[in-house]
Design an enzyme around this catalytic site. Structure first.
Site, PDB file in Angstrom:
ATOM      1  N   ASN A 103      38.971  -5.718  37.517  1.00 18.14           N
ATOM      2  CA  ASN A 103      37.943  -6.696  37.904  1.00 18.14           C
ATOM      3  C   ASN A 103      38.502  -7.637  38.958  1.00 18.14           C
ATOM      4  O   ASN A 103      39.704  -7.883  39.012  1.00 18.14           O
ATOM      5  CB  ASN A 103      37.527  -7.505  36.666  1.00 18.14           C
ATOM      6  CG  ASN A 103      36.403  -8.483  36.973  1.00 18.14           C
ATOM      7  OD1 ASN A 103      35.466  -8.174  37.710  1.00 18.14           O
ATOM      8  ND2 ASN A 103      36.502  -9.680  36.423  1.00 18.14           N
ATOM      9  N   HIS A 105      38.058 -11.588  40.082  1.00 22.18           N
ATOM     10  CA  HIS A 105      37.503 -12.842  39.573  1.00 22.18           C
ATOM     11  C   HIS A 105      37.773 -13.946  40.592  1.00 22.18           C
ATOM     12  O   HIS A 105      38.901 -14.074  41.087  1.00 22.18           O
ATOM     13  CB  HIS A 105      38.156 -13.183  38.229  1.00 22.18           C
ATOM     14  CG  HIS A 105      37.638 -14.448  37.646  1.00 22.18           C
ATOM     15  ND1 HIS A 105      36.385 -14.532  37.086  1.00 22.18           N
ATOM     16  CD2 HIS A 105      38.170 -15.689  37.575  1.00 22.18           C
ATOM     17  CE1 HIS A 105      36.177 -15.779  36.682  1.00 22.18           C
ATOM     18  NE2 HIS A 105      37.242 -16.497  36.965  1.00 22.18           N
TER      19      HIS A 105
HETATM   20  C1  GRF Z   1      32.606 -12.145  43.683  1.00 24.08           C
HETATM   21  O1  GRF Z   1      32.892 -13.499  43.937  1.00 24.08           O
HETATM   22  C2  GRF Z   1      33.475 -11.632  42.585  1.00 24.08           C
HETATM   23  O2  GRF Z   1      34.729 -12.221  42.542  1.00 24.08           O
HETATM   24  C3  GRF Z   1      32.704 -12.026  41.344  1.00 24.08           C
HETATM   25  O3  GRF Z   1      31.355 -11.830  41.701  1.00 24.08           O
HETATM   26  C4  GRF Z   1      31.203 -11.975  43.109  1.00 24.08           C
HETATM   27  C5  GRF Z   1      30.553 -10.725  43.601  1.00 24.08           C
HETATM   28  O4  GRF Z   1      30.223 -10.803  44.961  1.00 24.08           O
HETATM   29  N1  GRF Z   1      33.149 -11.264  40.212  1.00 24.08           N
HETATM   30  P1  GRF Z   1      29.749  -9.502  45.717  1.00 24.08           P
HETATM   31  O5  GRF Z   1      28.562  -8.947  44.950  1.00 24.08           O
HETATM   32  O6  GRF Z   1      30.898  -8.542  45.757  1.00 24.08           O
HETATM   33  O7  GRF Z   1      29.341  -9.949  47.092  1.00 24.08           O
END
Ligand code: GRF
Length: 183
Positions: A103, A105
């Site tokens: 993941n 984050h």
């Molecule tokens: C990102 O900030 C990621 O870290 C978090 O959700 C957001 C997703 O953004 N888990 P995207 O859909 O990849 O533009």
């Protein structure tokens, strides 16, 4: 060459970057639990098979989640990359795929697990902020940390300004980690 499935729920900017920066891995499928996820356009653009398991009139969100993870288990990719996937991965699935679910984050874990990380970092008057790529375990954003990238948090930062600075870091870090893990 490792095979990767990417799970999304929304915008998909990380998915786009993972697609553009793939050297040692190949994205073989994209999954979404939202029919309207904007990121699905990138799966189409790169001609990657994509699968939507969203709540509808026939099936509940939970039933669809079960089906999504059954489908993914059958596909059996080497790695599963969560990229803005806003749902908890079922425990039995996590146990079946040890060290294969990753993941990203938007915070420097173990600080600020969960949601609204940027505003919480501003409120806490942090001096720096950033993002973390980590293995997924049964907790919320608690799995083993693989890599982090940080940037300064400026006193005048708004949530949006900080979020876009961190997103740039995410777009560098996530493909780098997947390429390294796949090398
Ligand atoms: C990102 O900030 C990621 O870290 C978090 O959700 C957001 C997703 O953004 N888990 P995207 O859909 O990849 O533009």
């Amino acid at each position: 060459m490792k095979t990767v499935a990417v799970l999304i729920s929304g915008r998909g900017s990380n998915l786009l970057n993972l697609l553009e920066c793939a050297r040692n891995y190949k994205i073989i499928a994209v999954y979404s639990n939202k029919a309207e996820a904007l990121g699905l356009q990138y799966a189409e653009r790169f001609q990657i098979p994509y699968f939507i398991f969203a709540k509808n009139t026939e099936y509940s969100a939970l039933e669809q989640k079960t089906k999504l993870f059954e489908h993914l288990a059958n596909l059996n990719p080497d790695l599963i990359a969560l990229a803005g996937f806003m749902s908890i991965v079922p425990t039995d699935f996590i146990q079946k795929f040890p060290s294969r679910i990753i993941n990203i984050h938007p915070a420097l874990l173990p600080k600020f697990p969960g949601l609204n990380t940027h505003q919480r970092a501003i409120d806490a008057k942090e001096k720096e902020h950033g993002c973390t790529v980590h293995y997924v375990d049964e907790g919320i954003d608690t799995g083993e940390i693989i890599a982090q990238a940080s940037c300064p948090l400026l006193p005048e930062d708004t949530e949006d300004a900080l979020a876009s600075r961190v997103l740039k870091l995410e777009h560098q870090l996530y493909p780098e980690v997947l390429n390294n893990l796949s090398a």
